[in-house]
Enzyme design. Structure first.
Site, PDB file in Angstrom:
ATOM      1  CG  HIS A 157     -20.822  -6.493  -7.311  1.00 20.98           C
ATOM      2  ND1 HIS A 157     -21.654  -5.522  -7.809  1.00 20.98           N
ATOM      3  CD2 HIS A 157     -19.630  -6.312  -7.931  1.00 20.98           C
ATOM      4  CE1 HIS A 157     -21.009  -4.798  -8.710  1.00 20.98           C
ATOM      5  NE2 HIS A 157     -19.764  -5.256  -8.800  1.00 20.98           N
ATOM      6  CD  GLU A 292     -27.705  -8.093  15.460  1.00 19.73           C
ATOM      7  OE1 GLU A 292     -28.863  -7.857  15.818  1.00 19.73           O
ATOM      8  OE2 GLU A 292     -27.165  -9.206  15.600  1.00 19.73           O
TER       9      GLU A 292
END
Ligand code: ARG
Length: 460
Positions: A157, A292
């Site tokens: 998480h 990216e």
């Protein structure tokens, strides 16, 4: 003017808009090598079975070799009026050698021709991409070996979970890429059969030898058994695109981690100037653009897969012009995945982990809480659920006190569980935590070093 290749029953030529929507030469010229390879094999076979004379076959061969040289040299007159790569090359051949050029298309259709060309192209692309996947694996293994014992936070998480080693983390990507390589290999093995000779859809009345062309073109699986399937099937391309998309998705997950890790709030790794870009306004910036773009390009690669499946889903048998839409996505996905693989290999080799920062982060967030609970199970024979509860209370106590678990005194711990002894402190360090994870596949540095060595040998 009516089309020289199929204009027999046509009085007029197509409208400009018809030509524009029909033409694929803008992108399918990429198939010229495969197209010529296929035509050479087809002509040799036609001669072998007596359909072409030896002179005609020789003229075709020389003509095609000439055209190949011309295309290579960049002086081939591609003509949009001739629709596609197949008709461009055939028209040029006929222009150059006359009558014999017009005989080449005997017992063949553009339908089996294009199916062949794309299969050959994808097969070549797989060989290149699989090699690049291995190069990334090698780079990851080298860094994993170097960092088998470098601790870092392990997350679930994106919250601190348990400490792991950087080597272990990098080897996780090696496992993913190994499966990607396997998917490319499986795809290659399944597509390795030859559609040539299926003709338009039904086969041909000429006594062709499809086994001969399949062998000449290196198809281990021989000729495809059903002519309708041969011209209509594009699952090989969809499977290839899935392998590309899955691989790109793995690279994208890694790229996302590079974006996080290079963020100063993480500060886990630094990329050199070679893999960083600046900002035109903010002088302090170091942006991980390559990462990216790997993440971003994954979108178009997955898009190519979805695009092709969508093109296929409503098609009855056998050929429709819809199938001409199979190529651009395949080319684009292969080209961009190649870029992504090169960029990831580069970043893996380039990145400089900050071991001190990683170690500090690895100990934060009560990351050895599970070790404490495990100690309670082992030392006090406490059921794990109870140990979990006790540890939770100790974490809350440490949090209130503003220290980590090792910062609690023995007396404080005993106020929650009186049977706790001094020995508990031996399991609360990050080093002890990772060293204890010796189960098969676990993050213990000894495991990681062994696994890195195994991979290195396998990839040698
Ligand atoms: N350019 C076409 C394609 O890519 C070649 C096959 C054309 N066949 C036909 N029957 N019109 O699919």
């Amino acid at each position: 003017l009516a089309n020289p290749q199929w204009g027999g029953r046509f009085a007029e030529g197509p409208s400009a808009i018809m030509r524009a929507i029909n033409a694929s030469i803008g992108f399918d010229r990429k198939l010229w090598r495969q197209d010529i390879r296929g035509s050479l094999a087809h002509a040799a076979m036609l001669r072998h079975v007596g359909i072409l004379s030896a002179e005609d076959e020789a003229a075709i061969r020389r003509g095609l070799e000439d055209i190949a040289r011309g295309i290579e040299a960049g002086d081939f007159p591609w003509d949009e009026g001739l629709e596609d790569v197949h008709m461009n090359i055939e028209a040029r051949l006929t222009e150059a050698i006359g009558e014999a050029g017009k005989r080449l298309h005997t017992a063949r259709s553009r339908n089996d021709q294009v199916a062949l060309d794309l299969r050959l192209w994808v097969r070549d692309a797989i060989d290149g991409l699989a090699g690049q996947v291995e190069a990334v694996m090698r780079a990851l293994v080298a860094r994993a070996e170097e960092h088998a014992a470098t601790v870092m936070p392990g997350f679930t998480h994106l919250q601190p979970a348990q400490p792991v080693t950087l080597g272990h983390h990098l080897l996780a990507y090696v496992e993913m890429l190994a499966r990607d390589r396997g998917r490319f290999r499986d795809c290659r093995a399944r597509l390795d059969e030859c559609p040539l000779g299926a003709a338009a859809l039904a086969g041909t009345s000429f006594p062709i030898d499809r086994h001969m062309t399949a062998a000449a073109l290196g198809f281990a699986g021989g000729p495809m058994r059903n002519s309708l399937d041969a011209v209509a099937a594009r699952d090989f391309a969809a499977e290839f695109l899935f392998a590309c998309a899955m691989c790109a998705t793995h690279l994208s997950r890694f790229a996302e981690e590079v974006v996080l890790w290079t963020n100063p709030y993480f500060g886990f790794v630094r990329l050199s100037d070679a893999f960083t870009t600046g900002s035109s306004i903010m002088p302090q910036k170091r942006n991980p653009d390559a990462a990216e773009l790997v993440r971003g390009k994954t979108g178009r690669i997955t898009g190519a897969l979805v695009g092709l499946l969508t093109v296929l889903k409503g098609l009855a048998l056998a050929y429709f012009k819809d199938l001409q839409e199979d190529k651009e996505g395949v080319f684009d996905a292969a080209e961009n995945l190649a870029l992504c693989l090169a960029a990831v290999e580069g970043m893996v080799r380039d990145m400089r982990p900050d071991a001190a920062r990683l170690a500090q982060a690895a100990g934060a967030g009560f990351s050895t809480a599970t070790d404490l609970a495990d100690w309670l199970v082992r030392a006090l024979r406490m059921p794990f659920r109870d140990a979990h509860h006790v540890t939770g209370r100790l974490v809350a106590m440490a949090e209130a006190k503003g220290c980590d678990l090792a910062g609690l005194s023995l007396a404080e711990m005993r106020s929650v569980e009186p049977r706790i002894t001094d020995d508990v402190f031996s399991v609360l360090t990050v080093a002890a935590s990772v060293a204890s994870r010796t189960s098969y596949g676990g993050t213990a540095p000894a495991n990681v070093a062994r696994m890195a060595a195994e991979w290195k040998e396998r990839l040698a």
